[in-house]
Write an enzyme that holds these catalytic residues in place. Structure first.
Site, PDB file in Angstrom:
ATOM      1  N   CYS A  50       0.660  -1.225   0.001  1.00  0.00           N
ATOM      2  CA  CYS A  50       0.059   0.001   0.077  1.00  0.00           C
ATOM      3  C   CYS A  50       0.652   1.172  -0.120  1.00  0.00           C
ATOM      4  O   CYS A  50       0.459   2.427  -0.038  1.00  0.00           O
ATOM      5  CB  CYS A  50      -0.954  -0.036   1.159  1.00  0.00           C
ATOM      6  SG  CYS A  50       0.088   0.222   2.633  1.00  0.00           S
ATOM      7  N   CYS A 119      -2.528  -4.522   6.769  1.00  0.00           N
ATOM      8  CA  CYS A 119      -1.993  -3.763   7.812  1.00  0.00           C
ATOM      9  C   CYS A 119      -1.192  -4.792   8.860  1.00  0.00           C
ATOM     10  O   CYS A 119      -0.345  -4.488   9.285  1.00  0.00           O
ATOM     11  CB  CYS A 119      -2.709  -2.684   8.738  1.00  0.00           C
ATOM     12  SG  CYS A 119      -3.699  -1.846   7.328  1.00  0.00           S
TER      13      CYS A 119
HETATM   14 FE1  FES Z   1      -1.142   0.816   4.608  1.00  0.00          FE
HETATM   15 FE2  FES Z   1      -2.779   0.251   6.576  1.00  0.00          FE
HETATM   16  S1  FES Z   1      -3.408   1.222   4.757  1.00  0.00           S
HETATM   17  S2  FES Z   1      -0.704  -0.161   6.376  1.00  0.00           S
END
Ligand code: FES
Length: 149
Positions: A50, A119
Site C-alpha cells: 500500500c 496492515c
Molecule cells: Fe497501508 Fe494500513 S493502509 S498499512
C-alpha cells in the site's frame, strides 16, 4: 458550534465502532510501544504494497525480546497492528516471536475489514525482518559498526 462538533464526533465514533472492534480502536488511539530504541539489537523498516512503511526495533535479553518498539507512517489500522504485534512479541523467545503472523495479529485485534487486513501483514513482516536483522548481527557482530538507519 460545540454541540454540532460533538454530534459529528459522536457519529464518527459510532461509525468506527460498526467497522472496528473495541480492541482495534483502543490500540489505534493509544498505541503501545511507539518510538525507537537506542542501541537496538535488531531493526527493520519495511514498506508494504500500500506504500506505507513501518519500522521496528528490538532489544534482547539472551534469546528473549525484552523490548519491542515501532513507528509507522501508515493508517490508524497500521498503528493498531504495530501496537498489537509489539505486545505479542514482547517477552517471547525470538524463535517464538518469529512465528507471529498476520493471522495472530488479526485474531487478537478481533478482526479487521478485508481492506485493512494487509496492515497486519505489514506489522508481522516488519517484526520478522527485525528478528532476522538480530540473528544476522549475532552471526556478524562487526556489521553494526557500518549500519545506517
Ligand atoms: Fe497501508 Fe494500513 S493502509 S498499512
Amino acid at each position: 458550534m460545540d454541540d454540532a462538533f460533538d454530534e459529528l464526533q459522536k457519529m464518527i465514533d459510532e461509525d468506527m465502532r460498526r467497522i472496528y472492534s473495541e480492541v482495534t480502536i483502543n490500540h489505534a488511539m493509544n498505541p503501545r510501544n511507539v518510538g525507537s530504541l537506542k542501541d537496538a539489537d535488531g531493526w527493520a523498516r519495511y514498506t508494504g504494497p500500500c506504500g506505507d512503511t513501518m519500522s521496528m526495533w528490538i532489544k534482547m535479553s539472551g534469546d528473549i525480546l525484552k523490548e519491542v518498539r515501532f513507528s509507522t507512517d501508515g493508517c490508524g489500522t497500521s498503528a493498531a497492528c504495530g501496537s498489537m504485534t509489539t505486545e505479542l512479541a514482547k517477552g517471547r523467545k525470538w524463535s517464538e516471536a518469529l512465528e507471529i503472523s498476520d493471522v495472530d495479529v488479526l485474531r487478537e485485534l478481533g478482526g479487521l475489514p478485508e481492506d485493512d487486513q494487509h496492515c497486519a501483514l505489514l506489522a508481522a513482516t516488519t517484526l520478522k525482518l527485525a528478528i532476522s536483522d538480530h540473528l544476522n548481527r549475532r552471526r556478524e557482530p562487526w556489521k553494526k559498526y557500518y549500519e545506517r538507519r
